[in-house]
Every structure is written in C-alpha cells, then in structure tokens.
Design an enzyme around this catalytic site. Structure first.
Site, PDB file in Angstrom:
ATOM      1  N   GLY A 251       0.906  -1.097  -0.138  1.00 40.12           N
ATOM      2  CA  GLY A 251       0.057  -0.227  -0.056  1.00 40.12           C
ATOM      3  C   GLY A 251       1.046   1.350   0.010  1.00 40.12           C
ATOM      4  O   GLY A 251      -0.061   2.406   0.216  1.00 40.12           O
ATOM      5  N   ASP A 252       2.291   1.040  -0.237  1.00 41.31           N
ATOM      6  CA  ASP A 252       3.023   2.313  -0.204  1.00 41.31           C
ATOM      7  C   ASP A 252       4.236   1.852  -1.018  1.00 41.31           C
ATOM      8  O   ASP A 252       4.097   1.003  -1.785  1.00 41.31           O
ATOM      9  CB  ASP A 252       3.452   2.599   1.293  1.00 41.31           C
ATOM     10  N   ASP A 253       5.273   2.674  -1.126  1.00 39.73           N
ATOM     11  CA  ASP A 253       6.511   2.445  -1.962  1.00 39.73           C
ATOM     12  C   ASP A 253       7.231   0.891  -1.744  1.00 39.73           C
ATOM     13  O   ASP A 253       6.895   0.445  -0.630  1.00 39.73           O
ATOM     14  CB  ASP A 253       7.585   3.204  -1.456  1.00 39.73           C
TER      15      ASP A 253
END
Length: 463
Positions: A251-253
C-alpha cells in the site's frame, strides 16, 4: 560434541558470503567476509514449549529460545528452527550475533494482536519522533540491535504481522504512538534476509537502519494495496545493501531508501549509500516502485537499479524531497525497466512537506544531481514525467535515454512537466521537455561491480 539439549537436524539452506566495502580515503577496496554456512548449535521452538496451533501464545518460547541460543555466539553460533505450524507470539528481540532464524516449509510466525504486548520504545535518533505521531513508537515485531552475522531465512516460511488490527486503529485515530515495523535491525552488520514471505505488516515491512552489509534476496512482501504505509523494503542510513530476486505488493512504496528526517537526519548525518537493486518486481497503485526519500536528510548516494518490472504502480522512480530536508540525492543509476500501467514514469518532487516539528530549517535545501535513467519501456502510461525542483535550488545533471513510453487511452495533454531542473535526454519518446534537450548521448551506467556483488552461495547440509 553437541551440548545437552541440542538435537540433530537435517536442513539444507543457502547462506550468502558478503563482500564488504571498506573506504580508504578516496579509493574503495574489497575485503571478502564470509558468513559461516553452518551453525554449531541448533534447536527448534518446540523444545522451549512452543505450540504451533495458531492459538497458544509462544511469546515466552521465542524469548527463552533466543536467550538460550545467545550463549553460543562465541562457540560456532546458533540457529533457532521454527517447524511447520502456526506460531502465535508477541514481539521478540534477536539478541544473539552469529545467529540464524530458520523457518521450515509451512512454518508461519503470527504477530500477536494484544496491544499490551507491544511496549512503547524511543523514537529513532535520525527521526526525532515517531513517523505517525509525536513521541515514541510501539515495539517492532521482530527487532535487534548491535548484531553481527544474523541470518533470517528458511524454506519460504511466512512472517505474518496480522496488520488489519493496526490498520483499523490507525484509520480510526486510536493510536497515540507510531506503529512498529515487521522486522527492524539497527546498528548491525552482515545481515542476510532471504527465502521468506512477509505479509500484512502493521506499517513498514523490512527496515534495516544504521546497518552495513545487508543482503535481502528471494523475499516476497505482500499487503493489500489500500493498507496504510506498508512499504516493502526500506534501507535507512545503511551502506552496502543488495536487494535482489524479490517481489512486493504493498500500500506504499515497494522500496524506499531513506536517511533521516529534517534537522534530526541532518544532525545524525548517516547516508544511505552503495545500494544495488536487481531483478525486482512491484505492484503498488498509489506509490512508487523505488522511492528516494522523502526522509533523506542524511543523504542518499551511489544507488543502482536494474532489471526492474512493475505493474499498476503510481511511478517507477520517485525522488521525494523539499525545503528543510537538506542532505543530497546523487549518483543514481537506473536501467532496464519494464512497466505496465503507470501514472508517472519519472517523478521528482521538490515540494514534499510533512515535517517532524516546527524546528526544521527552511534554508536547508537538498542537493539533487547526477540522476540517470536508461533503457526503459512502458505501456499504458498516463504521464511521462513530473520533474519539479525548488526555487533557488535547481536539480541538475538529470539524464534520460533510450525510453519508449506507450500512452494510455486517456493520457495527459502535457506529457512532460518540468520546472527548475536541468539535464539532457537521448532517444526518448514522447520527446522530453525543453529542460532536458536532446543531446544524442546515452546516459552512463557505471561499468564496475559494486562490492556487495562479490557474493558466493554456500550450503549447510546437516545439523
């Protein structure tokens, strides 16, 4: 002769021998340091009362096992084997050097969702506060500090953070301290993390910080794409790091290279450097495949990435910085990237805010220079690039070459948005912005091997 209580096992697993980078003034010299393939002592969790039914707590079993095996750090090292089963436990601290945590096939370590098992610990010195909230942070699930020669590996066993518990509390603003990470090792050297699956971390998954000589190989990191801040692999103020043959959905990098936050990172002054990423795949619809920053105040330099594949991600490579960050991002080389469905391929953000407190210095401007991207193919692209420097702080020496971008059915009318940047381009379609004029010269990629590339694979056949 094995010590009492140690029983034989037959386990075959790969260990990496690490080539170490030693700096000698302006020259780099290689000194090979080989981690031992076999540990002299091995025990499994069941010998300490562990029960792998997914219900019984194994918090004491893990802590007792590691405390016992720590005695063998100077006697050939030790290994804790987690057999097949589901092993529920609170957080535990790896206290032993020359230690291996080994998960057998079908072994799963489950993080407790009893918040009382997670003590509040001090913030990281290069951050000055928790990342989610001021003050401290909840304990990481697996953590360790000041270690040498630690291997976390197995037969593709799983470490499960059971993050939904934390995500719900985060979204409801019920947490007064920052979430811990699934695995964090600090101030350590000669670290190998390999052949495991990490799922549903409360926040960041793998976070080596203030470490030297780290190999992350053959790992899978999985989290729902809408989960908050579940970065995959975040080397932070680390030197000599290899990330290879790995896959992240988050859900992020997918990978975020960091080095501290504003005045705290500037003061701590430890860069992330000499980092190699190769044969890496990513899915992250709202974040970057590889991010540099935004916390980069100690500096980031000498990063190479090649043979990267991404599907449905917001950007391929994103540099995130802003006034107050200070530090530098320089000598970044990326080549051999294949992308499908991207919002932006190239993204440099010079207006990234989000400061730890009101003590940051607006005059602390970052140096962004010698950024090289080459041999990139993408399809279903919404916008080729957003490259945005900072007033009175132009980002320089950006080179982009041999790039073919196939646009989506509804692309942006302006494909290249550039401001306060300088550099050049070569053989780029659609054509780059005026700030990167066509020069007909391909971007350079260093021909030499990085010291961390001098690796050997060894085998341990029996215990």
């Amino acid at each position: 002769m094995e010590s009492a209580g140690i029983r034989s096992r037959s386990i075959r697993f790969s260990i990496i021998a690490i080539a170490v980078l030693l700096r000698r003034t302006a020259r780099c010299q290689n000194t090979a340091i080989e981690l031992p393939g076999c540990r002299a002592h091995a025990m499994d969790l069941a010998q300490f009362g562990g029960v792998g039914d997914g219900i019984a707590s194994n918090t004491n079993a893990f802590r007792d096992a590691i405390a016992n095996l720590s005695c063998y750090a100077s006697d050939g090292g030790s290994m804790l084997v987690v057999p097949a089963g589901r092993w529920l436990t609170g957080p535990f601290n790896i206290t032993a050097s020359h230690f291996t945590l080994y998960l057998e096939e079908n072994a799963e370590i489950l993080a407790s969702t009893d918040i009382d098992e997670y003590p509040i610990v001090a913030p990281l010195p290069s951050y000055g506060r928790g990342r989610d909230t001021p003050g401290g942070r909840y304990s990481n699930f697996i953590w360790g500090s000041n270690l040498t020669d630690v291997i976390i590996t197995g037969q593709n066993g799983t470490i499960n953070g059971q993050g939904q518990f934390w995500w719900d509390k985060f979204h409801k603003k019920e947490l007064n301290s920052t979430r811990g990470y699934l695995l964090e090792l600090m101030f350590s050297e000669y670290i190998v993390i390999s052949n495991l699956t990490f799922v549903n971390s409360s926040a960041w998954n793998l976070h080596p910080i203030y470490c030297n000589n780290v190999i992350i190989s053959g790992v899978t990191v999985l989290a729902p794409v809408d989960s908050p801040n579940t970065d995959g692999i975040n080397p932070d103020s680390c030197s000599n790091v290899l990330i290879e043959d790995s896959f992240v959905v988050s859900g992020d990098d997918c990978i975020a290279i960091k080095s501290g936050w504003d005045e705290y990172g500037i003061s701590f002054g430890r860069p992330s450097e000499h980092i190699l990423i190769r044969r890496f795949s990513c899915i992250s619809p709202d974040s970057a495949v590889i991010a540099l920053g935004s916390e980069m105040s100690g500096g980031i330099q000498d990063v190479r990435a090649e043979n990267i594949v991404a599907i449905n991600s917001e950007s391929a490579v994103r540099i995130k910085t802003g006034a107050g960050r200070g530090g530098f991002v320089r000598d970044i080389f990326v080549r051999g990237v294949t992308l499908h469905t991207m919002k932006y391929v190239f993204w440099i953000t010079g207006n990234y805010g989000d400061h730890p407190d009101d003590k940051w210095d607006p005059e602390a401007l970052p140096e962004i220079t010698r950024i090289n991207y080459s041999d990139i193919f993408a399809e279903n692209v919404t916008m080729a690039a957003r490259l945005e420097g900072i007033e009175n702080d132009t980002f320089t020496d950006i080179c982009i070459s041999n790039v073919t971008l196939g646009l989506s059915a509804k692309p942006k009318k302006v494909q290249w948005s550039c401001a306060l940047v300088e550099g050049q381009s070569s053989d780029v379609s659609p054509r780059a912005c005026d700030e990167l004029p066509e020069m007909g010269t391909p971007c350079a990629y260093p021909p030499d091997l990085m010291p961390i590339e001098h690796v050997k694979v060894g085998w341990c056949n029996s215990y």
